[in-house]
Scaffold this active site. Structure first.
Site, PDB file in Angstrom:
ATOM      1  N   MET A  30      -8.961  14.674 -37.086  1.00 31.38           N
ATOM      2  CA  MET A  30      -8.347  15.677 -36.302  1.00 31.38           C
ATOM      3  C   MET A  30      -9.381  16.962 -36.235  1.00 31.38           C
ATOM      4  O   MET A  30      -9.134  17.961 -35.502  1.00 31.38           O
ATOM      5  CB  MET A  30      -7.120  15.947 -36.698  1.00 31.38           C
ATOM      6  CG  MET A  30      -6.107  15.057 -36.786  1.00 31.38           C
ATOM      7  SD  MET A  30      -4.299  15.525 -36.791  1.00 31.38           S
ATOM      8  CE  MET A  30      -4.217  16.663 -38.147  1.00 31.38           C
ATOM      9  N   GLY A  36     -15.240  16.715 -46.983  1.00 37.26           N
ATOM     10  CA  GLY A  36     -14.467  15.621 -47.178  1.00 37.26           C
ATOM     11  C   GLY A  36     -14.887  14.465 -46.004  1.00 37.26           C
ATOM     12  O   GLY A  36     -14.942  13.464 -46.184  1.00 37.26           O
ATOM     13  N   HIS A  37     -14.674  15.309 -44.730  1.00 35.99           N
ATOM     14  CA  HIS A  37     -15.015  14.170 -43.664  1.00 35.99           C
ATOM     15  C   HIS A  37     -16.466  13.503 -43.657  1.00 35.99           C
ATOM     16  O   HIS A  37     -16.517  12.394 -43.540  1.00 35.99           O
ATOM     17  CB  HIS A  37     -14.657  15.129 -42.210  1.00 35.99           C
ATOM     18  CG  HIS A  37     -13.397  15.372 -42.149  1.00 35.99           C
ATOM     19  ND1 HIS A  37     -13.009  16.766 -42.132  1.00 35.99           N
ATOM     20  CD2 HIS A  37     -12.003  14.849 -41.836  1.00 35.99           C
ATOM     21  CE1 HIS A  37     -11.863  16.873 -41.888  1.00 35.99           C
ATOM     22  NE2 HIS A  37     -11.228  15.585 -41.687  1.00 35.99           N
ATOM     23  N   GLN A  61       2.270  13.503 -34.392  1.00 33.48           N
ATOM     24  CA  GLN A  61       2.293  13.703 -35.985  1.00 33.48           C
ATOM     25  C   GLN A  61       2.760  15.098 -36.435  1.00 33.48           C
ATOM     26  O   GLN A  61       2.898  15.377 -37.575  1.00 33.48           O
ATOM     27  CB  GLN A  61       1.125  12.988 -36.734  1.00 33.48           C
ATOM     28  CG  GLN A  61      -0.105  14.090 -36.787  1.00 33.48           C
ATOM     29  CD  GLN A  61      -1.428  13.286 -37.209  1.00 33.48           C
ATOM     30  OE1 GLN A  61      -1.897  12.482 -36.663  1.00 33.48           O
ATOM     31  NE2 GLN A  61      -1.710  13.871 -38.423  1.00 33.48           N
ATOM     32  N   GLY A 147      -9.362   9.403 -46.291  1.00 34.68           N
ATOM     33  CA  GLY A 147      -9.642  10.138 -47.826  1.00 34.68           C
ATOM     34  C   GLY A 147      -8.291   9.981 -48.541  1.00 34.68           C
ATOM     35  O   GLY A 147      -7.234  10.006 -48.017  1.00 34.68           O
ATOM     36  N   LYS A 149      -7.242  12.326 -50.332  1.00 35.52           N
ATOM     37  CA  LYS A 149      -6.441  13.418 -50.296  1.00 35.52           C
ATOM     38  C   LYS A 149      -4.977  13.268 -49.789  1.00 35.52           C
ATOM     39  O   LYS A 149      -4.028  13.404 -50.312  1.00 35.52           O
ATOM     40  CB  LYS A 149      -6.950  14.745 -49.943  1.00 35.52           C
ATOM     41  CG  LYS A 149      -6.289  15.888 -50.121  1.00 35.52           C
ATOM     42  CD  LYS A 149      -6.923  16.934 -49.550  1.00 35.52           C
ATOM     43  CE  LYS A 149      -6.676  17.543 -48.268  1.00 35.52           C
ATOM     44  NZ  LYS A 149      -5.308  17.809 -47.651  1.00 35.52           N
ATOM     45  N   GLN A 153      -0.634   8.893 -46.555  1.00 37.61           N
ATOM     46  CA  GLN A 153      -1.255   8.319 -45.640  1.00 37.61           C
ATOM     47  C   GLN A 153      -2.201   7.036 -45.602  1.00 37.61           C
ATOM     48  O   GLN A 153      -1.914   5.937 -44.932  1.00 37.61           O
ATOM     49  CB  GLN A 153      -2.066   9.291 -44.892  1.00 37.61           C
ATOM     50  CG  GLN A 153      -2.877   8.902 -43.657  1.00 37.61           C
ATOM     51  CD  GLN A 153      -3.622  10.134 -42.827  1.00 37.61           C
ATOM     52  OE1 GLN A 153      -2.796  10.934 -42.055  1.00 37.61           O
ATOM     53  NE2 GLN A 153      -4.617  10.234 -43.031  1.00 37.61           N
TER      54      GLN A 153
HETATM   55  O1  PAF Z   1      -5.831  12.384 -41.608  1.00 35.44           O
HETATM   56  C1  PAF Z   1      -6.009  12.893 -40.607  1.00 35.44           C
HETATM   57  O2  PAF Z   1      -6.922  14.024 -40.239  1.00 35.44           O
HETATM   58  C2  PAF Z   1      -5.016  12.419 -39.352  1.00 35.44           C
HETATM   59  O3  PAF Z   1      -3.860  12.168 -39.751  1.00 35.44           O
HETATM   60  C3  PAF Z   1      -5.557  11.154 -38.699  1.00 35.44           C
HETATM   61  C4  PAF Z   1      -5.526   9.885 -39.729  1.00 35.44           C
HETATM   62  C5  PAF Z   1      -6.786  11.281 -38.020  1.00 35.44           C
HETATM   63  C6  PAF Z   1      -4.490  10.761 -37.540  1.00 35.44           C
HETATM   64  O4  PAF Z   1      -4.343  11.856 -36.784  1.00 35.44           O
END
Ligand code: PAF
Length: 288
Positions: A30, A36-37, A61, A147, A149, A153
């Site tokens: 997002m 982390g990314h 979401q 991730g 974290k 998810q």
């Molecule tokens: O983890 C995130 O940043 C979001 O939940 C994702 C997986 C990109 C879905 O919008």
């Protein structure tokens, strides 16, 4: 590096790479990218020939009283970090491109999403599953990186990919932390200096819980109690949940030995002021 705002252009590019025999890795995000990314992008680079990153703050979401509008955004900075990390394509659609007129199809599941974050964020995982399924169709990658974290998810996406026979491997990557232990998160930016200091209670409480488990404690309620005690010491912290579940299917357990694949998830969500932060550790039981 290609920056594409359009689904069709993105899909055609990825299909062309696949036609040429390249392995493609996808990192869904997002935006407001941090180390982390970056660790996900680096893993994707190591294991694939081409890397695509999606940057999309997904409205479906977020609940009505959540932080969709204020969620931090800085696409120029994100694009620069992607470029520096050697990403090949950034997919950056707007909400209209992602969710066309008349959109009314959602992806949801019966289990896994009701516990932990699902209790206080009832529509969250439906939105995540929906957007991630769409991304998997727009970017037909070989592997997708998430991730740890966001451990729930990760479990949800693994389950969805398996249940729906999606032709993609889901790769979970370790939590990246600041030097003082705070898990990296785009939402850390909401914290003022005092809250930033108080937020250390998350990793500190988990470390205390982990220490008990490492010393042999298998009673989940005792580990949970220890984590809650440490969280209780911080005045600015308000606990949303402390849960100990089987990582395989996110069901509560009373004893660590109940974890079907030997992986116990100890997860917490804590408000520091108005900011809700999550953190966790996964405890691996020794086999035999
Ligand atoms: O983890 C995130 O940043 C979001 O939940 C994702 C997986 C990109 C879905 O919008």
């Amino acid at each position: 590096m290609i920056i594409s705002e359009k689904k069709e252009e993105t899909r055609n590019q990825v299909k062309e790479w696949k036609r040429q025999g390249f392995r493609v890795g996808l990192v869904p995000t997002m935006g407001y990218l941090h180390e982390g990314h970056q660790s996900l992008m680096e893993a994707a680079k190591r294991e694939n020939d081409k890397v695509a990153v999606s940057v999309f703050v997904n409205p479906t979401q977020f609940g009505p009283n959540e932080d969709f509008a204020s969620y931090p955004r800085d696409f120029e900075k994100d694009a620069a970090l992607c470029e520096k990390t050697g990403v090949d394509l950034v997919f950056h659609p707007d909400a209209g491109e992602m969710y066309g007129e008349g959109f009314c199809t959602y992806v949801d599941m019966e289990g896994l999403t009701k516990e932990l974050c699902g209790k206080s964020r009832p529509i969250h995982f439906r939105g995540v599953q929906t957007v991630v399924s769409k991304l998997f169709h727009i970017i037909p990658a070989d592997k997708a990186y998430f991730g740890q974290k966001d451990a729930q998810q990760l479990a949800v996406i693994k389950r969805m990919a398996c249940d729906m026979d999606m032709d993609i491997e889901i790769v979970g990557c370790p939590i990246v932390r600041e030097a003082d232990g705070l898990a990296k998160s785009s939402r850390n930016t909401y914290l003022n200096a005092e809250e930033r200091q108080a937020a250390l209670v998350l990793s500190r409480s988990l470390a205390a819980g982990r220490k008990l488990a490492e010393a042999g404690e298998r009673d989940a309620s005792k580990v949970k109690k220890r984590i809650e005690e440490v969280l209780g010491e911080e005045e600015l912290a308000r606990t949303d949940y402390v849960e100990i579940v089987d990582f395989a299917d996110i069901t509560p357990i009373e004893n660590f030995a109940e974890a079907k694949k030997g992986e116990v998830l100890c997860a917490i969500a804590v408000y520091i002021g108005k900011t809700r932060l999550i953190d966790n550790f996964i405890f691996q039981l020794q086999k035999g």
